[in-house]
Design an enzyme around this catalytic site. Structure first.
Site, PDB file in Angstrom:
ATOM      1  N   THR A  19       9.708  -5.747  39.132  1.00 51.18           N
ATOM      2  CA  THR A  19       9.440  -5.283  40.127  1.00 51.18           C
ATOM      3  C   THR A  19       9.675  -6.074  41.484  1.00 51.18           C
ATOM      4  O   THR A  19       8.689  -6.650  42.121  1.00 51.18           O
ATOM      5  CB  THR A  19       8.142  -4.173  40.337  1.00 51.18           C
ATOM      6  OG1 THR A  19       8.348  -3.352  39.289  1.00 51.18           O
ATOM      7  CG2 THR A  19       8.033  -3.387  41.681  1.00 51.18           C
ATOM      8  N   HIS A  20      10.750  -6.633  41.767  1.00 50.20           N
ATOM      9  CA  HIS A  20      10.843  -7.815  42.878  1.00 50.20           C
ATOM     10  C   HIS A  20      11.479  -7.245  43.868  1.00 50.20           C
ATOM     11  O   HIS A  20      11.444  -7.233  45.072  1.00 50.20           O
ATOM     12  CB  HIS A  20      11.494  -9.062  42.278  1.00 50.20           C
ATOM     13  CG  HIS A  20      10.738  -9.880  41.659  1.00 50.20           C
ATOM     14  ND1 HIS A  20      10.341 -11.157  42.172  1.00 50.20           N
ATOM     15  CD2 HIS A  20       9.722  -9.875  40.690  1.00 50.20           C
ATOM     16  CE1 HIS A  20       9.403 -11.927  41.347  1.00 50.20           C
ATOM     17  NE2 HIS A  20       9.068 -11.042  40.401  1.00 50.20           N
ATOM     18  N   ASP A 123      14.029 -13.865  47.941  1.00 52.02           N
ATOM     19  CA  ASP A 123      12.916 -13.846  47.034  1.00 52.02           C
ATOM     20  C   ASP A 123      12.127 -15.044  47.066  1.00 52.02           C
ATOM     21  O   ASP A 123      13.026 -15.957  47.023  1.00 52.02           O
ATOM     22  CB  ASP A 123      13.299 -13.445  45.651  1.00 52.02           C
ATOM     23  CG  ASP A 123      12.209 -12.939  44.678  1.00 52.02           C
ATOM     24  OD1 ASP A 123      11.820 -11.774  44.265  1.00 52.02           O
ATOM     25  OD2 ASP A 123      11.369 -14.099  44.079  1.00 52.02           O
ATOM     26  N   HIS A 154       1.519 -22.432  41.501  1.00 55.43           N
ATOM     27  CA  HIS A 154       2.979 -23.088  41.319  1.00 55.43           C
ATOM     28  C   HIS A 154       2.833 -24.182  42.469  1.00 55.43           C
ATOM     29  O   HIS A 154       3.590 -25.175  42.127  1.00 55.43           O
ATOM     30  CB  HIS A 154       3.836 -22.096  41.919  1.00 55.43           C
ATOM     31  CG  HIS A 154       4.340 -20.979  40.956  1.00 55.43           C
ATOM     32  ND1 HIS A 154       4.497 -21.285  39.256  1.00 55.43           N
ATOM     33  CD2 HIS A 154       4.150 -19.445  40.738  1.00 55.43           C
ATOM     34  CE1 HIS A 154       4.620 -20.326  38.604  1.00 55.43           C
ATOM     35  NE2 HIS A 154       4.517 -19.177  39.534  1.00 55.43           N
ATOM     36  N   SER A 275       7.048  -1.386  34.801  1.00 53.60           N
ATOM     37  CA  SER A 275       8.313  -0.979  34.660  1.00 53.60           C
ATOM     38  C   SER A 275       9.003  -1.523  33.480  1.00 53.60           C
ATOM     39  O   SER A 275       9.939  -1.156  33.062  1.00 53.60           O
ATOM     40  CB  SER A 275       9.250  -1.537  35.793  1.00 53.60           C
ATOM     41  OG  SER A 275       9.035  -2.840  36.054  1.00 53.60           O
ATOM     42  N   ALA A 330       4.990   8.123  36.493  1.00 49.92           N
ATOM     43  CA  ALA A 330       4.073   8.742  37.418  1.00 49.92           C
ATOM     44  C   ALA A 330       4.179   8.357  38.806  1.00 49.92           C
ATOM     45  O   ALA A 330       4.567   7.261  38.941  1.00 49.92           O
ATOM     46  CB  ALA A 330       2.566   8.593  36.957  1.00 49.92           C
ATOM     47  N   TRP A 350       1.402  -7.590  39.843  1.00 52.40           N
ATOM     48  CA  TRP A 350       0.920  -7.627  41.093  1.00 52.40           C
ATOM     49  C   TRP A 350       0.826  -6.215  42.231  1.00 52.40           C
ATOM     50  O   TRP A 350       0.013  -5.860  42.693  1.00 52.40           O
ATOM     51  CB  TRP A 350       1.573  -8.866  41.950  1.00 52.40           C
ATOM     52  CG  TRP A 350       0.567  -8.845  43.334  1.00 52.40           C
ATOM     53  CD1 TRP A 350       1.565  -8.654  44.553  1.00 52.40           C
ATOM     54  CD2 TRP A 350      -0.681  -8.878  43.447  1.00 52.40           C
ATOM     55  NE1 TRP A 350       0.396  -8.672  45.547  1.00 52.40           N
ATOM     56  CE2 TRP A 350      -0.855  -8.799  45.058  1.00 52.40           C
ATOM     57  CE3 TRP A 350      -1.717  -9.332  42.667  1.00 52.40           C
ATOM     58  CZ2 TRP A 350      -2.055  -9.384  45.730  1.00 52.40           C
ATOM     59  CZ3 TRP A 350      -2.944  -9.451  43.245  1.00 52.40           C
ATOM     60  CH2 TRP A 350      -3.225  -9.401  44.669  1.00 52.40           C
ATOM     61  N   ASN A 351       2.015  -5.462  41.881  1.00 48.75           N
ATOM     62  CA  ASN A 351       2.103  -4.259  42.600  1.00 48.75           C
ATOM     63  C   ASN A 351       0.962  -3.179  42.191  1.00 48.75           C
ATOM     64  O   ASN A 351       0.457  -2.621  42.977  1.00 48.75           O
ATOM     65  CB  ASN A 351       3.477  -3.679  42.481  1.00 48.75           C
ATOM     66  CG  ASN A 351       4.642  -4.487  43.251  1.00 48.75           C
ATOM     67  OD1 ASN A 351       4.470  -4.562  44.303  1.00 48.75           O
ATOM     68  ND2 ASN A 351       5.273  -5.192  42.417  1.00 48.75           N
ATOM     69  N   GLN A 372       0.251 -12.422  35.231  1.00 51.54           N
ATOM     70  CA  GLN A 372      -0.461 -11.022  35.004  1.00 51.54           C
ATOM     71  C   GLN A 372      -2.173 -11.457  34.388  1.00 51.54           C
ATOM     72  O   GLN A 372      -3.022 -10.861  34.742  1.00 51.54           O
ATOM     73  CB  GLN A 372      -0.028 -10.204  34.100  1.00 51.54           C
ATOM     74  CG  GLN A 372       1.184  -9.335  34.468  1.00 51.54           C
ATOM     75  CD  GLN A 372       2.103  -8.765  33.167  1.00 51.54           C
ATOM     76  OE1 GLN A 372       1.757  -9.146  32.146  1.00 51.54           O
ATOM     77  NE2 GLN A 372       3.232  -8.468  33.776  1.00 51.54           N
TER      78      GLN A 372
HETATM   79  N1  UDP Z   1       5.055   2.450  38.808  1.00 52.07           N
HETATM   80  C1  UDP Z   1       5.303   3.913  39.205  1.00 52.07           C
HETATM   81  N2  UDP Z   1       5.125   5.041  38.023  1.00 52.07           N
HETATM   82  C2  UDP Z   1       5.029   4.510  36.795  1.00 52.07           C
HETATM   83  C3  UDP Z   1       4.765   3.033  36.324  1.00 52.07           C
HETATM   84  C4  UDP Z   1       4.928   2.091  37.294  1.00 52.07           C
HETATM   85  O1  UDP Z   1       5.297   4.150  40.278  1.00 52.07           O
HETATM   86  O2  UDP Z   1       4.881   5.411  35.968  1.00 52.07           O
HETATM   87  C5  UDP Z   1       5.539   1.625  40.053  1.00 52.07           C
HETATM   88  C6  UDP Z   1       4.252   0.975  40.309  1.00 52.07           C
HETATM   89  O3  UDP Z   1       3.596   1.825  41.435  1.00 52.07           O
HETATM   90  C7  UDP Z   1       4.258  -0.467  40.673  1.00 52.07           C
HETATM   91  C8  UDP Z   1       5.458  -0.847  39.929  1.00 52.07           C
HETATM   92  O4  UDP Z   1       6.040   0.275  39.296  1.00 52.07           O
HETATM   93  O5  UDP Z   1       4.743  -0.302  42.346  1.00 52.07           O
HETATM   94  C9  UDP Z   1       5.134  -1.879  38.908  1.00 52.07           C
HETATM   95  O6  UDP Z   1       5.044  -3.040  39.641  1.00 52.07           O
HETATM   96  P1  UDP Z   1       4.261  -4.248  38.737  1.00 52.07           P
HETATM   97  O7  UDP Z   1       4.293  -5.321  39.853  1.00 52.07           O
HETATM   98  O8  UDP Z   1       2.721  -3.722  38.720  1.00 52.07           O
HETATM   99  O9  UDP Z   1       4.748  -4.517  37.427  1.00 52.07           O
HETATM  100  P2  UDP Z   1       6.230  -4.958  36.779  1.00 52.07           P
HETATM  101  O10 UDP Z   1       7.056  -3.688  36.794  1.00 52.07           O
HETATM  102  O11 UDP Z   1       6.733  -6.001  37.779  1.00 52.07           O
HETATM  103  O12 UDP Z   1       5.962  -5.427  35.428  1.00 52.07           O
END
Ligand code: UDP
Length: 450
Positions: A19-20, A123, A154, A275, A330, A350-351, A372
Site C-alpha cells: 500500500t504505497h 516514494d 533506516h 492488502s 472491508a 503502517w496504514n 511491521q
Molecule cells: N484495507 C481495506 N480493507 C480491507 C483490508 C485493507 O480498506 O479489507 C486497506 C486499509 O484500510 C489500509 C490498507 O488497505 O489502508 C492496508 O495498508 P497497510 O499499510 O496496513 O498494509 P499493506 O497493504 O501495505 O500490507
C-alpha cells in the site's frame, strides 16, 4: 495552458507494491487541487495505475484534471510468468529496471505535455531521485508512507549494525528507538547485499539531500522520533494521516457497517492483514479458535487462498452462529471508526496502525515483515495501545491471551484511553486552518509548486 513554458510540472514516481501508490496518489490529488495550474504526471507500473485510476488515466474530465497517469516498465522480460505471489521477486525484478524505466517515460512525457519538470515528488524508497533532481536543478521531495520510526531506523542503519547484543536487548543508545529491541528491527537493515536492503540503505544516506521529506504521520505522535528526524533532514513535514484529508467515501458492498450497527459498543474484533498478507492456515485456525474462546463477535476481512480451505471452512462455521462476519474486503477506515469495534487484529502495516489510531481502537499485533515488527512494538511498548501476540505467530494460547489483554484485562481501560488520546491528536492535526498537518501541508504545496 499545458504548453506554457513557465508552467509547473511535478513528476511523481510511485512504488508499485503493497500500500504505497494509493496513499501517495491521495496526497498528490490534494496538492493538485491546491495548485490547479500545476501539471502532475504520476508514474507507476501498468498494474498499479489500473488499481489507482479505476476510471482511466486521470486528466481532462476526471476529478483531478491536472493529474495524469503514465505507465513505466515493471522490469519483467517478455513472457515472464511471476511465480505465484512472491512479492520480493517482483520487487527485485522491478528494481533492476529503475531508474531507466522512469527516465525514459519522463522524457517522453515532458515532450508530450510541453513542460520540463519543476519538481520530483517520489516514494521515499527512491534514492536515485536525489541524483535525477540534482541533474535537473529541481527540488526532490520524497514521501515516506511507512512509520516514522522505520524511517529513523533506516537513517541510523550504520549505528544499528554496530550494536552487538541479544535479540531482546533494547536500542537504548539510539534516541527515538530506545523502546525497540534488536528483534524488532527491519531485517533488511542487517543485509548488505540483496536489492531491497541496498535500496533502503542508499535511501537512508541520501534523504538528508531532499528539499523536504513528507511523512504520513501527525505532530506529537512520536515526539522523540520526530525531533531526531527534524535534526537529520532539511525539512520533515508530517502532513498525515493522509486518509483524513478528506476521508474516502464509504463503499460497503458486503454490508459491514449495517452489521456493525447491530453489535454492542466496543464488542467486535476486526481482523485484517492488509492488502497482501495471508497468514498460514495453521495460524488462521489458531486465531479462529482464540476468537471462539473469547466469544467476541468478529468481522474478518479474509482473502481466500487455495491452500487455506480448511481454515476457510472453520471460519464459515464460526461465522455461522451470526457471531462473525467474513468478507473479502472491508471499508477499513469506516469500520475502525465505528463505535462497535473494540479491537483490531492486525499485521501492523503502517496504514492499518494509523487507521486504528484514528478510530481510537486498541490492537492485537501479529507482524510479518518490513516495518511491521517495529510498528507492533511501538503499539505495545511505545504508545501502549495494544498487545503483540507472544512468540510472534498466532497460536491459540498466545492469541487468546493477547485478545484477553485488549478486550477484558486490567490494561484494557488504559489502552482505550491512550488510543482515544492519539485519535484526538490526529484529528487536531488535520484541523483547518491551525492544525500542524494542515500547516505543514501548506508548506509542502509551496515547496512542490512554488
Ligand atoms: N484495507 C481495506 N480493507 C480491507 C483490508 C485493507 O480498506 O479489507 C486497506 C486499509 O484500510 C489500509 C490498507 O488497505 O489502508 C492496508 O495498508 P497497510 O499499510 O496496513 O498494509 P499493506 O497493504 O501495505 O500490507
Amino acid at each position: 495552458s499545458e504548453g506554457s513554458p513557465a508552467g509547473k510540472h511535478v513528476a511523481v514516481f510511485a512504488f508499485p507494491f503493497a500500500t504505497h501508490a494509493a496513499p501517495l496518489l491521495s496526497l498528490v490529488q490534494r496538492i493538485a487541487a491546491a495548485s490547479p495550474a500545476t501539471a502532475f504526471s504520476f508514474f507507476s507500473t501498468e498494474k498499479s495505475n489500473l488499481a489507482c485510476f479505476p476510471g482511466g488515466r486521470g486528466g481532462e474530465g476526471s476529478e483531478c484534471p491536472n493529474v495524469m497517469a503514465y505507465d513505466v516498465w515493471d522490469g519483467a522480460p517478455e513472457g515472464y510468468v511471476p511465480s505465484g505471489t512472491n512479492l520480493v521477486e517482483a520487487v527485485e525484478i522491478f528494481l533492476r529496471a529503475v531508474p531507466g524505466n522512469f527516465e525514459s517515460v519522463l522524457e517522453a512525457v515532458e515532450r508530450e505535455r510541453g513542460r520540463k519538470i519543476t519538481c520530483l515528488l517520489t516514494d521515499g524508497f527512491y534514492w536515485f531521485a536525489a541524483d535525477m533532481a540534482r541533474e535537473r536543478s529541481v527540488p526532490w521531495v520524497p514521501v515516506w508512507t511507512a512509520s516514522p520510526c522505520a524511517l529513523l531506523a533506516h537513517m541510523e542503519t550504520d549505528s544499528i549494525r554496530q550494536i552487538r547484543g541479544t535479540s531482546d536487548m533494547t536500542l537504548d543508545a539510539i534516541p527515538g528507538l530506545s523502546t525497540m529491541r534488536m528483534m524488532d528491527m527491519i531485517k533488511e537493515i542487517f543485509d548488505t547485499t540483496a536489492p531491497l536492503p541496498t535500496m533502503v540503505y542508499r535511501m537512508g544516506q541520501v534523504l538528508p539531500q531532499a528539499a523536504a521529506v513528507v511523512s504520513n504521520s501527525f505532530g506529537n505522535m512520536d515526539p522523540i522520533v520526530e525531533r531526531e528526524l527534524r535534526s537529520k533532514l532539511r525539512r520533515f513535514l508530517d502532513v498525515g494521516p493522509f486518509v483524513l484529508s478528506p476521508p474516502p467515501p464509504l463503499s460497503d458492498e458486503h454490508g459491514c457497517i449495517p452489521w456493525l450497527d447491530q453489535q454492542e459498543t466496543a464488542s467486535v474484533v476486526y481482523v485484517s492483514f492488509g492488502s497482501m498478507i495471508r497468514p498460514p492456515p495453521h495460524e488462521v485456525t489458531a486465531l479462529v479458535n482464540a476468537l471462539d474462546k473469547a466469544a467476541s463477535p468478529f468481522l474478518w476481512s479474509y482473502r481466500s487462498d487455495a491452500e487455506a480451505e480448511v481454515p476457510q471452512a472453520l471460519l464459515e462455521k464460526a461465522a455461522a452462529g451470526k457471531r462473525g462476519k467474513v468478507v473479502p474486503w472491508a471499508p477499513q477506515l469506516h469500520v475502525l471508526r465505528h463505535r462497535a469495534v473494540g479491537a483490531f487484529v492486525t499485521h501492523c502495516g503502517w496504514n492499518s496502525v494509523l487507521e486504528s489510531m484514528i478510530g481510537g481502537v486498541p490492537m492485537v499485533g501479529r507482524p510479518f515483515f518490513g516495518d511491521q515488527c517495529m510498528n507492533a512494538r511501538a503499539v505495545e511498548a511505545g504508545w501502549r495501545i495494544g498487545a503483540a501476540v507472544e512468540g510472534g505467530a498466532f497460536t491459540e494460547e498466545a492469541t487468546a491471551a493477547a485478545l484477553e489483554r485488549v478486550l477484558a484485562g486490567e490494561e484494557k481501560e488504559g489502552m482505550r484511553e491512550r488510543a482515544g488520546a492519539l485519535k484526538e491528536k490526529a484529528l487536531k492535526a488535520v484541523e483547518e486552518p491551525q492544525g500542524s498537518s494542515t500547516k505543514n501541508f501548506e508548506a509542502l504545496v509551496e515547496i512542490v509548486t512554488g
